[in-house]
Design a protein around this motif. Structure first.
Motif, mmCIF file in Angstrom:
data_model
loop_
_atom_site.group_PDB
_atom_site.id
_atom_site.type_symbol
_atom_site.label_atom_id
_atom_site.label_comp_id
_atom_site.label_asym_id
_atom_site.label_seq_id
_atom_site.Cartn_x
_atom_site.Cartn_y
_atom_site.Cartn_z
ATOM 1 N N GLN A 78 0.844 -1.204 0.000
ATOM 2 C CA GLN A 78 0.000 0.000 0.000
ATOM 3 C C GLN A 78 0.872 1.244 0.000
ATOM 4 N N ARG A 79 0.441 2.196 -0.800
ATOM 5 C CA ARG A 79 1.151 3.466 -0.858
ATOM 6 C C ARG A 79 0.595 4.370 0.231
ATOM 7 N N VAL A 80 1.473 4.889 1.063
ATOM 8 C CA VAL A 80 0.997 5.697 2.199
ATOM 9 C C VAL A 80 1.783 6.990 2.349
ATOM 10 N N ARG A 81 1.183 7.896 3.081
ATOM 11 C CA ARG A 81 1.885 9.115 3.515
ATOM 12 C C ARG A 81 1.917 9.033 5.033
ATOM 13 N N ALA A 82 3.130 9.210 5.603
ATOM 14 C CA ALA A 82 3.255 9.109 7.052
ATOM 15 C C ALA A 82 3.937 10.358 7.601
ATOM 16 N N ALA A 83 3.513 10.763 8.791
ATOM 17 C CA ALA A 83 4.135 11.896 9.475
ATOM 18 C C ALA A 83 4.716 11.383 10.773
ATOM 19 N N GLY A 84 5.918 11.836 11.151
ATOM 20 C CA GLY A 84 6.491 11.370 12.401
ATOM 21 C C GLY A 84 7.848 12.012 12.649
ATOM 22 N N THR A 101 1.132 9.869 12.540
ATOM 23 C CA THR A 101 -0.113 9.574 11.819
ATOM 24 C C THR A 101 0.234 9.097 10.428
ATOM 25 N N ILE A 102 -0.676 8.308 9.867
ATOM 26 C CA ILE A 102 -0.413 7.722 8.559
ATOM 27 C C ILE A 102 -1.731 7.614 7.808
ATOM 28 N N GLU A 103 -1.691 7.844 6.466
ATOM 29 C CA GLU A 103 -2.916 7.707 5.672
ATOM 30 C C GLU A 103 -2.564 7.109 4.333
ATOM 31 N N SER A 104 -3.558 6.548 3.697
ATOM 32 C CA SER A 104 -3.347 5.964 2.385
ATOM 33 C C SER A 104 -3.130 7.105 1.395
ATOM 34 N N ALA A 105 -2.074 7.049 0.639
ATOM 35 C CA ALA A 105 -1.782 8.110 -0.333
ATOM 36 C C ALA A 105 -2.851 8.127 -1.404
ATOM 37 N N GLY A 106 -3.288 6.930 -1.795
ATOM 38 C CA GLY A 106 -4.354 6.827 -2.804
ATOM 39 C C GLY A 106 -5.651 7.398 -2.279
ATOM 40 N N ILE A 107 -6.056 6.964 -1.090
ATOM 41 C CA ILE A 107 -7.326 7.373 -0.495
ATOM 42 C C ILE A 107 -7.406 8.879 -0.322
ATOM 43 N N ALA A 109 -6.271 11.284 -2.005
ATOM 44 C CA ALA A 109 -6.620 11.960 -3.253
ATOM 45 C C ALA A 109 -8.048 11.632 -3.657
ATOM 46 N N LEU A 110 -8.415 10.332 -3.536
ATOM 47 C CA LEU A 110 -9.764 9.898 -3.921
ATOM 48 C C LEU A 110 -10.825 10.540 -3.029
ATOM 49 N N MET A 111 -10.528 10.617 -1.721
ATOM 50 C CA MET A 111 -11.497 11.189 -0.798
ATOM 51 C C MET A 111 -11.816 12.634 -1.136
ATOM 52 N N GLU A 112 -10.768 13.351 -1.556
ATOM 53 C CA GLU A 112 -11.007 14.746 -1.944
ATOM 54 C C GLU A 112 -11.937 14.820 -3.136
ATOM 55 N N LEU A 113 -11.691 13.934 -4.108
ATOM 56 C CA LEU A 113 -12.541 13.862 -5.303
ATOM 57 C C LEU A 113 -13.980 13.532 -4.914
ATOM 58 N N TYR A 114 -14.083 12.500 -4.064
ATOM 59 C CA TYR A 114 -15.395 12.026 -3.595
ATOM 60 C C TYR A 114 -16.172 13.149 -2.934
ATOM 61 N N GLU A 115 -15.495 13.836 -1.998
ATOM 62 C CA GLU A 115 -16.170 14.914 -1.271
ATOM 63 C C GLU A 115 -16.613 16.035 -2.194
ATOM 64 N N ALA A 116 -15.754 16.367 -3.142
ATOM 65 C CA ALA A 116 -16.076 17.461 -4.072
ATOM 66 C C ALA A 116 -17.287 17.090 -4.921
ATOM 67 N N GLY A 214 -15.217 -4.165 -1.035
ATOM 68 C CA GLY A 214 -13.843 -3.945 -1.462
ATOM 69 C C GLY A 214 -13.348 -2.637 -0.906
ATOM 70 N N SER A 215 -12.114 -2.294 -1.283
ATOM 71 C CA SER A 215 -11.537 -1.044 -0.801
ATOM 72 C C SER A 215 -12.190 0.129 -1.528
ATOM 73 N N LEU A 216 -11.895 1.303 -1.055
ATOM 74 C CA LEU A 216 -12.447 2.507 -1.692
ATOM 75 C C LEU A 216 -12.105 2.538 -3.174
ATOM 76 N N GLU A 217 -10.886 2.118 -3.486
ATOM 77 C CA GLU A 217 -10.474 2.090 -4.889
ATOM 78 C C GLU A 217 -11.297 1.079 -5.675
ATOM 79 N N ASP A 218 -11.560 -0.083 -5.051
ATOM 80 C CA ASP A 218 -12.343 -1.132 -5.709
ATOM 81 C C ASP A 218 -13.751 -0.658 -6.049
ATOM 82 N N LEU A 219 -14.304 0.131 -5.102
ATOM 83 C CA LEU A 219 -15.704 0.561 -5.255
ATOM 84 C C LEU A 219 -15.805 1.850 -6.058
ATOM 85 N N TRP A 220 -14.678 2.317 -6.532
ATOM 86 C CA TRP A 220 -14.652 3.685 -7.059
ATOM 87 C C TRP A 220 -15.634 3.933 -8.188
ATOM 88 N N ALA A 221 -15.860 2.930 -9.018
ATOM 89 C CA ALA A 221 -16.780 3.110 -10.154
ATOM 90 C C ALA A 221 -18.134 3.644 -9.689
#
Lengths: 458, 78
Positions: A78-84, A101-107, A109-116, A214-221
């Motif tokens: 999994q591609r992630v962004r981590a702060a520490g 803290t750590i978050e999915s790098a993919g998610i 970006a997708l979450m921003e799209l989703y929210e918008a 599935g994951s957020l990416e899986d359900l993205w369609a």
């Protein structure tokens, strides 16, 4: 050896390195791919963050992990962004990233799209309840837009088979993830509306659009605008059925009904056939029962009427009235008799009272008359007697009155027994009784010798 | 009344209404009998609706000419 060379103990050097790293680098954000992830029972998570040419040890302590909202992306690859904080694990002489803290790098970006997109569609009113179409109670044919392979369609058909063995289903095989999935789903929804609209021979009156979890990416369609708009535009009601996610896809928001899973959608789309049959059987029983009940009621009333005394023994009613008439007649007669008797009695009373009064009155009058007469008679006699007496008294008084004065002077009057005045000696004979009246009374005496004539007298 | 165009749902609603009216006990016998007859027809129609369809699972396939058409679908085909 050179005396000027400073020799560090390992601990001192490690501490120095640690100091340099923490002060020179300190807090950082890094992005990379997770590999070699190990989850310890202590709750701490150890992994390596890497890219093509380098790697960095990282540790996610239990307290930091528990603060995360999502952790399901903490997997190798999994591609992630981590702060520490960059620090040193002195025991092993390793530098590492202590992850705060750590978050999915993919998610991210997708979450921003989703929210918008969600905001955009919501602002357009696509989620409004007024657009929700009612589902048919008994679908004639169900359209299913999903993948033709895998357990999902199989499970749905099983559920449907169990609930409604003869339900018709039209499957639209679509790609549910990856490149072109959204377009595939949108086209299927449009195709159904075009070819299976209500009223057409192949009519589909409700459709299920979905896929397994599935994951957020899986359900993205199902978060793509093209799918959301196709669902919104559908004249055939749509049930969304995407995965077992707690989160809603945009398709869920737009659909006429949201099912949490495809199997749940198969349960929601139609009631069990047995329930319909039960309801129909119940209604059938109701109809019969109510009609019979009414029939029984009316029959009872009819029976009551038939057996009613009036109809069964009409003479009884007449008898009753006859009796009543008799009774009334009797009372009438009685009343008349009583009335007459009373009148007669009264009359008699009046008569007798009148008679009595008259008799009494006559007697009274008679008595008064008699009394009057008596009084009258009595009065006359008394008056007469009285008058006689008075006359006698008056006469005597008159008789006495003349000589009375003389008598006072000592003279007297002498009378014979017959009352005649003795005026001469000749009027008496010896032995005769004489009455001599003096002034205050009478003296009775007797003549004893011959009376001598007085000389000179003559 | 029990029109063939009436949907299953409408038929059920009509049935419910008929039963309610009959339950009210204010119906005359003649009306009750015709309500009963109508109810019987509706019941028949509803039962028919439940069973008229034969189980048919189809899927849409792309024909040789590129047009989409339908074909039987076996869920075993996984």
């Amino acid at each position: 050896m050179d005396e000027t060379v400073q020799i560090f103990s390992i601990s001192a050097l490690t501490r120095k390195i640690k100091g340099v790293l923490t002060t020179e680098i300190g807090q950082v954000w890094v992005e990379g791919e997770i590999s070699n992830l190990k989850q310890y029972s202590s709750g701490h998570t150890y992994f390596v963050l890497k890219d093509q040419t380098a790697q960095l040890n990282a540790v996610l302590f239990a307290n930091a992990r528990s603060a995360l909202v999502h952790t399901d992306f903490l997997k190798d690859g999994q591609r992630v962004r981590a702060a520490g904080m960059i620090s040193v694990f002195e025991t092993r002489g390793q530098y590492q990233l202590v992850v705060r803290t750590i978050e999915s790098a993919g998610i991210g970006a997708l979450m921003e799209l989703y929210e918008a997109l969600k905001k955009k569609l919501r602002d357009e009113g696509l989620f409004e309840n007024i657009h929700k179409k009612p589902l048919p109670l008994l679908p004639q044919r169900i359209g299913v837009v999903t993948s033709p392979t895998g357990a999902v369609i199989h499970d749905m058909l099983n559920v449907l088979e169990r609930r409604f063995p003869n339900m018709q289903v039209l499957l639209l095989p679509v790609k549910v993830q990856g490149e072109g999935a959204a377009e595939s789903i949108a086209r299927a929804i449009e195709w159904l509306n075009l070819n299976c609209a209500p009223g057409s021979p192949r009519a589909v009156d409700v459709m299920i659009v979905g896929r397994g979890g599935g994951s957020l990416e899986d359900l993205w369609a199902f978060n793509e605008e093209i799918v959301a708009r196709a669902v919104f535009a559908s004249r055939i009601p749509v049930i969304s059925a995407v995965g077992h996610e707690v989160d809603f896809t945009l398709t869920d928001f737009v659909a006429d009904l949201r099912a949490p899973t495809p199997s749940a959608a198969a349960e929601l789309v139609v009631l069990p056939k047995s329930e319909f049959e039960g309801r129909i059987a119940q209604r059938s029983a109701d109809l019969r029962r109510l009609l019979l009940q009414q029939h029984k009621l009316l029959a009872q009333r009819l029976a009551q009427l038939t057996s009613a005394a009036v109809l069964k023994r009409p003479e009884q009613v007449v008898e009753k009235y006859a009796q009543k008439v008799d009774y009334l007649e009797m009372r009438l007669q009685h009343a008349v008799v009583q009335r007459t008797a009373a009148a007669r009695l009264r009359a008699e009373q009046l008569f007798s009272r009148m008679g009595l009064v008259r008799e009494r009155r006559v007697a009274e009058l008679r008595a008064r008359l008699a009394g009057g007469r008596q009084r009258m008679g009595m009065g006359a006699a008394t008056l007469l007697a009285h008058s006689k007496g008075r006359v006698e008294t008056l006469r005597r008084q008159l008789m006495l009155l003349g000589p009375l004065k003389v008598l006072e002077r000592g003279y007297s009057l002498t009378r014979g027994a017959d009352g005649a005045l003795i005026r001469s000696v000749d009027d008496v004979a010896p032995g005769a009784a004489v009455l001599t009246q003096v002034v205050d009374g009478v003296i009775h005496s007797k003549v004893d010798k011959n009376c001598e004539r007085s000389a000179g007298d003559e | 009344m029990s029109d063939k165009k009436m949907s299953f749902e409408e038929s059920l609603k009509r049935l419910d209404k008929i039963v309610q009216e009959m339950e009210s006990g204010e119906m005359e016998l003649d009306a009750m009998i015709s309500a009963f007859e109508e109810g019987q027809l509706l019941l028949k129609a509803c039962t028919a609706k439940l069973n008229e369809v034969e189980k048919k699972i189809e899927k849409v396939v792309k024909g040789a000419d590129g047009e989409l058409t339908t074909a039987p679908f076996e869920s075993a085909e996984q």
